[in-house]
Design a protein around this motif. Structure first.
Motif, PDB file in Angstrom:
ATOM      1  N   HIS A  59       0.741  -1.259  -0.052  1.00 21.48           N
ATOM      2  CA  HIS A  59       0.068  -0.057  -0.051  1.00 21.48           C
ATOM      3  C   HIS A  59       0.917   1.128   0.104  1.00 21.48           C
ATOM      4  N   SER A  60       1.771   1.266  -0.856  1.00 24.66           N
ATOM      5  CA  SER A  60       2.871   2.157  -1.053  1.00 24.66           C
ATOM      6  C   SER A  60       2.341   3.330  -2.120  1.00 24.66           C
ATOM      7  N   TRP A  61       2.924   4.514  -2.213  1.00 25.04           N
ATOM      8  CA  TRP A  61       2.505   5.553  -3.284  1.00 25.04           C
ATOM      9  C   TRP A  61       2.466   4.705  -4.577  1.00 25.04           C
ATOM     10  N   THR A  62       3.471   4.045  -4.854  1.00 23.46           N
ATOM     11  CA  THR A  62       3.850   3.326  -6.072  1.00 23.46           C
ATOM     12  C   THR A  62       2.688   2.465  -6.579  1.00 23.46           C
ATOM     13  N   SER A  63       2.509   1.260  -5.710  1.00 20.29           N
ATOM     14  CA  SER A  63       1.340   0.554  -5.938  1.00 20.29           C
ATOM     15  C   SER A  63       0.039   1.030  -5.933  1.00 20.29           C
ATOM     16  N   GLN A  64      -0.148   1.914  -4.860  1.00 20.69           N
ATOM     17  CA  GLN A  64      -1.706   2.381  -5.048  1.00 20.69           C
ATOM     18  C   GLN A  64      -1.939   3.310  -6.331  1.00 20.69           C
ATOM     19  N   HIS A  65      -1.020   4.244  -6.895  1.00 22.04           N
ATOM     20  CA  HIS A  65      -1.098   4.851  -7.880  1.00 22.04           C
ATOM     21  C   HIS A  65      -1.166   3.914  -9.183  1.00 22.04           C
ATOM     22  N   SER A  66      -0.449   2.780  -9.188  1.00 19.89           N
ATOM     23  CA  SER A  66      -0.722   1.760 -10.191  1.00 19.89           C
ATOM     24  C   SER A  66      -1.897   1.264 -10.363  1.00 19.89           C
ATOM     25  N   ALA A  67      -2.368   1.021  -9.276  1.00 24.80           N
ATOM     26  CA  ALA A  67      -3.908   0.199  -9.025  1.00 24.80           C
ATOM     27  C   ALA A  67      -4.908   1.298  -9.381  1.00 24.80           C
ATOM     28  N   TRP A  68      -4.740   2.492  -9.122  1.00 18.93           N
ATOM     29  CA  TRP A  68      -5.567   3.523  -9.502  1.00 18.93           C
ATOM     30  C   TRP A  68      -5.383   3.896 -11.042  1.00 18.93           C
ATOM     31  N   THR A 114      -4.450  10.414   1.078  1.00 20.12           N
ATOM     32  CA  THR A 114      -3.532  10.427  -0.242  1.00 20.12           C
ATOM     33  C   THR A 114      -3.036   9.004  -0.477  1.00 20.12           C
ATOM     34  N   LEU A 115      -3.212   8.754  -1.682  1.00 23.63           N
ATOM     35  CA  LEU A 115      -2.697   7.450  -2.265  1.00 23.63           C
ATOM     36  C   LEU A 115      -1.341   7.176  -2.106  1.00 23.63           C
ATOM     37  N   SER A 116      -0.939   6.877  -0.634  1.00 25.96           N
ATOM     38  CA  SER A 116       0.379   6.929  -0.297  1.00 25.96           C
ATOM     39  C   SER A 116       0.319   5.736   0.853  1.00 25.96           C
ATOM     40  N   ALA A 117       1.631   5.721   1.491  1.00 23.60           N
ATOM     41  CA  ALA A 117       1.721   4.687   2.556  1.00 23.60           C
ATOM     42  C   ALA A 117       1.008   5.212   3.825  1.00 23.60           C
ATOM     43  N   THR A 118       1.242   4.444   4.706  1.00 21.03           N
ATOM     44  CA  THR A 118       0.367   4.607   6.259  1.00 21.03           C
ATOM     45  C   THR A 118       0.926   6.015   6.860  1.00 21.03           C
ATOM     46  N   TYR A 135       5.121  11.815   0.063  1.00 20.32           N
ATOM     47  CA  TYR A 135       4.651  10.430  -0.432  1.00 20.32           C
ATOM     48  C   TYR A 135       5.733   9.569  -0.165  1.00 20.32           C
ATOM     49  N   ASP A 136       5.037   8.180   0.027  1.00 19.00           N
ATOM     50  CA  ASP A 136       5.814   6.958  -0.074  1.00 19.00           C
ATOM     51  C   ASP A 136       6.462   6.850   1.374  1.00 19.00           C
ATOM     52  N   GLY A 137       5.788   7.135   2.542  1.00 21.08           N
ATOM     53  CA  GLY A 137       6.184   6.968   3.887  1.00 21.08           C
ATOM     54  C   GLY A 137       6.960   8.029   4.461  1.00 21.08           C
TER      55      GLY A 137
END
Length: 225
Positions: A59-68, A114-118, A135-137
């Protein structure tokens, strides 16, 4: 569940090709939601237990933006990198959680800042703000702006974070803020925000539950906890 949007949500978007959003691309095929316990592991493992112990998904910036996928919402399998992004648990898997859901409010309109980490999402929850490094943590230490607990303190509203100082696991958003991280015993930012739960049984969940119960019994439960 009563009153919640589910797999038949009529407000869900339609993907390219006319597929409902729950019918996701999966390589050369399609992937529908599936019950995690329907395929138990070899060796006699119980399906429900296996499903309950399913590991976390990216559930990182990269993975969530890719899914989105820029709003197309059509990359939930390859974007997250695991078909389990569409797995679910039902009443036979987690009966206690379903019992809670049957008796209390379901917060199914979940908000994520934000579509990013926790970390940055927790920072936003605690202060209504993230910055350019979030972004990303990012935003998990040394923050200097006022957070929610400080605002409550300044307004004379009683508050407490039920936490043992030695056992945080990064979950207490107050610890991201410099004033809290550097506070000492006797400072309400420390006493209420960083170390309000004494060690008793040696089991942190039990100690937290005992501390909350003690405040309820004594009539000292804070206005915000």
């Amino acid at each position: 569940l009563k009153g919640v949007r589910g797999f038949d949500d009529r407000s869900g978007i339609t993907l390219s090709g006319g597929h409902p959003v729950f019918d996701q691309p999966n390589g050369t095929g399609r992937q529908l939601p599936w019950k995690l316990s329907s395929t138990p592991a070899a060796g006699g493992a119980d399906g429900a237990t296996l499903a309950q112990c399913n590991g976390d998904l990216p559930h990182s910036w990269t993975s969530q933006h890719s899914a989105w996928n820029k709003g197309r919402l059509d990359n939930w399998v390859s974007g997250v990198g695991n078909v389990r992004s569409l797995g679910y648990l039902d009443r036979t898997d987690i009966p206690f959680h379903y019992a809670l859901a049957d008796n209390y409010t379901i917060c199914d309109a979940y908000f994520c800042s934000t579509l990013s980490a926790t970390g940055p999402n927790r920072t936003y929850l605690w202060s209504g703000k993230v910055d350019g490094s979030s972004y990303d943590g990012g935003d998990e230490s040394g923050l200097t702006w006022q957070n929610y607990a400080e605002a409550l303190q300044a307004a004379g509203v009683t508050w407490k974070v039920y936490q043992n100082a030695q056992d945080n696991f990064g979950d207490n958003g107050c610890a991201y803020f410099k004033k809290f991280a550097s506070a000492k015993a006797g400072d309400p930012l420390y006493d209420r925000g960083m170390a309000s739960v004494p060690r008793g049984t040696g089991s942190t969940p039990d100690d937290i539950a005992a501390a909350i119960r003690a405040d309820v019994v004594a009539g000292t439960l804070p206005q915000v906890s």
